[in-house]
Design an enzyme around this catalytic site. Sequence first.
Site, PDB file in Angstrom:
ATOM      1  N   CYS A 165      43.508  34.004  42.063  1.00  0.00           N
ATOM      2  CA  CYS A 165      42.707  35.205  42.255  1.00  0.00           C
ATOM      3  C   CYS A 165      42.402  35.781  40.876  1.00  0.00           C
ATOM      4  O   CYS A 165      43.324  36.163  40.138  1.00  0.00           O
ATOM      5  CB  CYS A 165      43.474  36.223  43.103  1.00  0.00           C
ATOM      6  SG  CYS A 165      42.477  37.678  43.444  1.00  0.00           S
ATOM      7  N   CYS A 186      34.451  38.928  41.711  1.00  0.00           N
ATOM      8  CA  CYS A 186      35.271  37.779  42.125  1.00  0.00           C
ATOM      9  C   CYS A 186      35.462  36.787  40.959  1.00  0.00           C
ATOM     10  O   CYS A 186      34.535  36.070  40.588  1.00  0.00           O
ATOM     11  CB  CYS A 186      34.657  37.063  43.330  1.00  0.00           C
ATOM     12  SG  CYS A 186      35.802  35.885  44.090  1.00  0.00           S
TER      13      CYS A 186
HETATM   14  O1  PYC Z   1      38.731  37.648  42.012  1.00  0.00           O
HETATM   15  O2  PYC Z   1      39.156  35.538  42.442  1.00  0.00           O
HETATM   16  C1  PYC Z   1      38.999  36.701  42.779  1.00  0.00           C
HETATM   17  C2  PYC Z   1      39.144  37.034  44.210  1.00  0.00           C
HETATM   18  C3  PYC Z   1      39.350  36.169  45.245  1.00  0.00           C
HETATM   19  C4  PYC Z   1      39.411  36.932  46.404  1.00  0.00           C
HETATM   20  C5  PYC Z   1      39.237  38.248  46.047  1.00  0.00           C
HETATM   21  N1  PYC Z   1      39.075  38.284  44.703  1.00  0.00           N
END
Ligand code: PYC
Length: 317
Positions: free
Chosen positions: A95, A239
Amino acid sequence: MLHPMPLAARISVVDSHTGGEPTRVVVSGGPDLGEGPLAARVERFQAQQDRFRSAVVNEPRGSDVLVGALLVPPHDTTCAFGVIFFNNVGPLGMCGHGTIGLLVTLAHLGRIGPGDHRIDTPVGAVTATLNADGSVSVANVASYRRARSVVVDVPGIGPVTGDVAWGGNWFFLVGDHGRSLDLASVEALTDLTWRIRQAVNAQGYPEVDHVELFGPGGSGGDSRNFVLCPGKAYDRSPCGTGTSAKLACLAADGDLAEGEEWVQEGILGSAFRGRFTWEDRPSGRILPVVTGTAHVTAESTLILDPADPFCWGIRVE
Ligand code: PYC
């Protein structure tokens, strides 16, 4: 004589958010998952500690959007920390926003200072750097595109074309969707991406559990995204693993050069800066680095009272 109440378990956590996306680091009171590679420990976590996961991140103590991070001893001897990330439905491979939140949390606790920190995860070790300005750069696991321009037939929508790529989790990345990526549209975007995910899973890619839509950047970034996470919550940040998967696709298409910066905005407009070096150009494997900022929001003690009917959270079965 009165019978003593069974003791409530206490779990110390520190909460933070990275570009709006929350992370809850379990500092103490978590389960002992034994020794061995984190890939094996995450299986034990899933098989034996699922109610702990749910107690920490699900309602009534958490919410669908919260990502948990269980600190564990590392297996990789180059690492100072190990971490298992998890969300409202299960564990995550890696993550990115969570790793940025973890570093800021460890700094807040006085456990690290500026510089490089190796962190073991179930999908491999990463290096996270606490920069002098407080931002965090995550040198993520090697990322790559598995399939280009996959056409899936989405019930109620029609054909949708996207790439399947790995960035520490599996993503389906869609550029051509005809939707505006703004906060007012999250319900419609969630419905669309959930349908896409089910079609992608049914049509040959069962491992894909995140769907990313891309559009033009709104605040000076190269692009804005909307990312649907495995438990149907959308990522408030851009993300980190999704940005890594995007970098792999850009690299494979020759749309971003080694070392060049890509600014990825999320649906709130918060941004991650990404760049890559080639790990193996012929196979398209890149080494992405994603930079962002996080802020600590709370230090607290979760109380798990066995007399509470929702002690283990409201679980999705
Ligand atoms: O930032 O990799 C990330 C992530 C995955 C799911 C929520 N955030």
